[in-house]
Design a protein around this motif. Structure first.
Motif, PDB file in Angstrom:
ATOM      1  N   THR A  16     -78.111  12.957  57.419  1.00  0.00           N
ATOM      2  CA  THR A  16     -76.815  12.645  58.031  1.00  0.00           C
ATOM      3  C   THR A  16     -76.335  11.233  57.709  1.00  0.00           C
ATOM      4  N   THR A  40     -76.362  17.382  65.146  1.00  0.00           N
ATOM      5  CA  THR A  40     -75.163  16.994  64.390  1.00  0.00           C
ATOM      6  C   THR A  40     -75.304  15.625  63.754  1.00  0.00           C
ATOM      7  N   THR A  42     -74.898  11.477  64.297  1.00  0.00           N
ATOM      8  CA  THR A  42     -73.941  10.658  65.057  1.00  0.00           C
ATOM      9  C   THR A  42     -72.512  11.100  64.783  1.00  0.00           C
ATOM     10  N   SER A  43     -71.604  10.539  65.550  1.00  0.00           N
ATOM     11  CA  SER A  43     -70.180  10.782  65.331  1.00  0.00           C
ATOM     12  C   SER A  43     -69.751  10.313  63.936  1.00  0.00           C
ATOM     13  N   THR A  44     -70.224   9.140  63.540  1.00  0.00           N
ATOM     14  CA  THR A  44     -69.824   8.627  62.222  1.00  0.00           C
ATOM     15  C   THR A  44     -70.429   9.454  61.086  1.00  0.00           C
ATOM     16  N   SER A  45     -71.463  10.248  61.389  1.00  0.00           N
ATOM     17  CA  SER A  45     -72.064  11.135  60.378  1.00  0.00           C
ATOM     18  C   SER A  45     -71.330  12.463  60.238  1.00  0.00           C
ATOM     19  N   ALA A  46     -70.419  12.764  61.167  1.00  0.00           N
ATOM     20  CA  ALA A  46     -69.825  14.107  61.182  1.00  0.00           C
ATOM     21  C   ALA A  46     -69.161  14.502  59.847  1.00  0.00           C
ATOM     22  N   ARG A  50     -70.186  17.724  57.620  1.00  0.00           N
ATOM     23  CA  ARG A  50     -69.192  18.731  57.231  1.00  0.00           C
ATOM     24  C   ARG A  50     -69.217  18.955  55.711  1.00  0.00           C
ATOM     25  N   GLY A  78     -72.240  13.548  67.219  1.00  0.00           N
ATOM     26  CA  GLY A  78     -71.193  14.180  66.419  1.00  0.00           C
ATOM     27  C   GLY A  78     -70.721  15.521  66.965  1.00  0.00           C
ATOM     28  N   ASP A  81     -66.888  16.034  67.304  1.00  0.00           N
ATOM     29  CA  ASP A  81     -66.218  16.105  65.992  1.00  0.00           C
ATOM     30  C   ASP A  81     -66.518  17.421  65.287  1.00  0.00           C
ATOM     31  N   ILE A  82     -67.792  17.814  65.309  1.00  0.00           N
ATOM     32  CA  ILE A  82     -68.194  19.052  64.630  1.00  0.00           C
ATOM     33  C   ILE A  82     -67.555  20.268  65.326  1.00  0.00           C
ATOM     34  N   LEU A 126     -69.008   9.472  70.940  1.00  0.00           N
ATOM     35  CA  LEU A 126     -69.100  10.918  71.184  1.00  0.00           C
ATOM     36  C   LEU A 126     -67.777  11.421  71.750  1.00  0.00           C
TER      37      LEU A 126
END
Ligand SMILES: [Zn+2]
Length: 309
Positions: A16, A40, A42-46, A50, A78, A81-82, A126
């Motif tokens: 990720t 998922t 982290t959020s920044t990894s979303a 994807r 994440g 976002d996911i 998040l």
């Protein structure tokens, strides 16, 4: 893609790229009739996750399930976002974590207290998930992967009170989250992850024993990757927990404050981990995910509220 690795059995490891690092936080995709994303990141990894799913042929309408082992931000940051990218995916989490995915405000506030300015860089924010899309798991539960294949969940607190392990009925893979610690494939090191406020030694050891009893064929660590030597590794997980707790208890008995306790435990455990004698980058990765300050603080917190521990 160079951050996607097939592990057999239609399982793919996804790096990720947490906070731009490689090899520290994995998500996993189980392909098949009902594709399932485990963790998922982290959020920044979303966006990274994807792109990985797209490269594996999973389109926006295809992802059936997103499941997280627990709601710490390196595993579940994440989710919102996911969930937005994949509108038909059901979001699955232990019941003690469900409300925080629907309304992350308290979780984010406490993460901000722990991480301060580093929060944005390490994890991002998040985003909330529509509560109607969240399925909460009890002590056990099951996820349909299609074609008779299932992922069964097993409540495994100790690291976090909202933690589950996930066992694949086809491969025997067990997704261990952080309940068995943090494994560093480069060196074979295994270090406990005992952060505040939930860490509890007896409960954590019970969860490791439960994992052993499930008889998995392979362990899939979120940090990081697959391990085939199952009984040896789980025994090591338990042993590392005991070592850290013993040393922290000793530092506490000597009346050391947190900083001195951390220094003592760090010093006395250094020889156990090749990573800490390797290059600075490897040591930094290891320290980021199961840092001595967080581990010692978590153990002290448990000792303080457990008079006869
Ligand atoms: Zn983690």
């Amino acid at each position: 893609m160079d951050n996607v690795r097939p592990l057999g059995g239609d399982v793919y490891e996804i790096d990720t790229r947490m906070a731009g690092y490689s090899g520290i936080t994995a998500g996993y995709l189980i392909l098949g009739d009902r594709p399932c994303l485990v963790e998922t990141g982290t959020s920044t990894s979303a966006p990274v996750v994807r792109d990985a799913l797209t490269s594996l042929g999973v389109g926006t309408g295809d992802l059936a399930t997103v499941v997280v082992t627990h709601i710490h931000l390196d595993h579940a940051g994440g989710v919102g976002d996911i969930a937005g990218y994949y509108p038909s995916a059901e979001i699955v989490v232990h019941e003690k974590g469900a409300r925080h995915l629907a309304d992350p405000s308290r979780l984010m506030a406490s993460a901000k207290m722990v991480w301060g300015d580093k929060l944005d860089v390490l994890f991002g924010t998040l985003a909330p998930t529509d509560a109607a899309r969240i399925r909460a798991l009890g002590d056990t539960g099951s996820i349909d992967l299609g074609n008779g294949r299932t992922l069964s969940s097993h409540y495994s607190p100790g690291h976090a009170k909202h933690h589950v392990g996930l066992l694949d009925s086809l491969t025997g893979d067990l997704y261990v989250g952080d309940a068995a610690g943090v494994y560093l494939p480069e060196t074979g090191d295994l270090r406990p992850a005992t952060p505040p406020p939930d860490f509890d030694l007896g409960v954590a050891l019970d969860s490791i024993a439960l994992f052993e009893a499930l008889g998995p064929q392979r362990l899939l660590f979120s940090h990081y990757g697959p391990v085939e030597a199952v009984p040896e590794t789980l025994e090591r997980s338990a042993e590392e927990l005991r070592v850290w707790v013993d040393l922290t208890r000793q530092a506490r008995a000597e009346g050391l404050d947190l900083n001195h306790a951390v220094a003592m435990v760090r010093d006395r455990t250094r020889e156990r981990y090749t990573a800490l004698r390797a290059d600075d980058a490897t040591a930094e990765q290891f320290e980021l995910l199961s840092g001595a300050p967080s581990n010692v603080a978590g153990i002290l917190h448990w000792l303080d509220r457990t008079p006869d521990a």
